[in-house]
Design an enzyme around this catalytic site. Sequence first.
Site, mmCIF file in Angstrom:
data_model
loop_
_atom_site.group_PDB
_atom_site.id
_atom_site.type_symbol
_atom_site.label_atom_id
_atom_site.label_comp_id
_atom_site.label_asym_id
_atom_site.label_seq_id
_atom_site.Cartn_x
_atom_site.Cartn_y
_atom_site.Cartn_z
ATOM 1 N N ASP A 108 0.855 -1.183 0.000
ATOM 2 C CA ASP A 108 0.000 0.000 0.000
ATOM 3 C C ASP A 108 0.890 1.231 0.000
ATOM 4 O OD1 ASP A 108 -0.060 1.019 3.146
ATOM 5 O OD2 ASP A 108 0.086 -1.160 2.974
ATOM 6 N N GLU A 157 -7.689 4.843 12.413
ATOM 7 C CA GLU A 157 -6.568 4.731 13.350
ATOM 8 C C GLU A 157 -6.725 5.640 14.564
ATOM 9 O OE1 GLU A 157 -2.776 5.046 11.375
ATOM 10 O OE2 GLU A 157 -3.603 4.287 9.487
#
Length: 288
Positions: free
Chosen positions: A92, A184
């Site tokens: 990613d 997150e």
Amino acid sequence: MVRTKSTRPAAVKKKTAAKPVRRTTQRKVKKKPQRQMPPWLRYVIAAVVAFLFLAVFYYFFIRPYSYRWKPCYGFKAYGVCMPSGFGVHGIDVSHHQGVIDWRMLAQTRQGKFPIRFVFMKASEGGDYGDKVFQANFDSARTHGFIRGAYHFYNPKTDPIRQADFFINSVRLDSGDLPPVLDIEKRGSDENQLRRDLKRWLDKIEQHYKVKPILYTSYKFKTRYLNDSVFNSYPYWIAHYYVDSVEYKGEWKFWQHTDVGTLPGIRGKVDLNIFNGSLEELQWMTLKK
């Protein structure tokens, strides 16, 4: 008239008796001798303090990353020890990786650990778009990678606004992986966070006609999103420097390190594996 001296007797000054001077004598206070710390005790205290400092430093700064220096008993590739038992690998990327040489990156498909899929950061919050997303997204398709896009969630921004921004930023085609929600940050209210995440997920699923992928760390998932509502989404787990996934539930992707090195990419990059075969990964992609 003759003035005569006064016969009145002159005033006699009274003599005052002198006051006796008192001599104050200060008593000398004997100072008690200070006890000095024995040299050996100083060394012991210094050693204990140093030991505690090193122990705290190791626990918080060395132990979480000690896996980097563990001996690799399996196969090593891209600068790290690769997880055993998995055959479908991916990465990613975002603007942090700079300009990618996609032609060089595509050559990894000729090696022992071919890179098959690439997730790319598309958006963040309600108004930040990754500046290299579209170029990377187009290049990934051109060079034969299975591609995906993710949104970095901001708990302080309205979830519908964030979903609309992602939709306006990303056009997914057949053969692309489902959209990804990267969460997150917890925010100040856990219950509000869960409600808002569900609103984002519902809006995205309604638009793209596919269940989004949920990306978060092992700790975040088990602490805040470990229930039936969020367990129903394909899970992409971020868990570094461990030999195997500790999460007991179902998962589809595992981001196992953030220090990979690949041809065509400057600096470090996240490495991932898919929990299944290449055919199963292709089955997950969007259909016409």
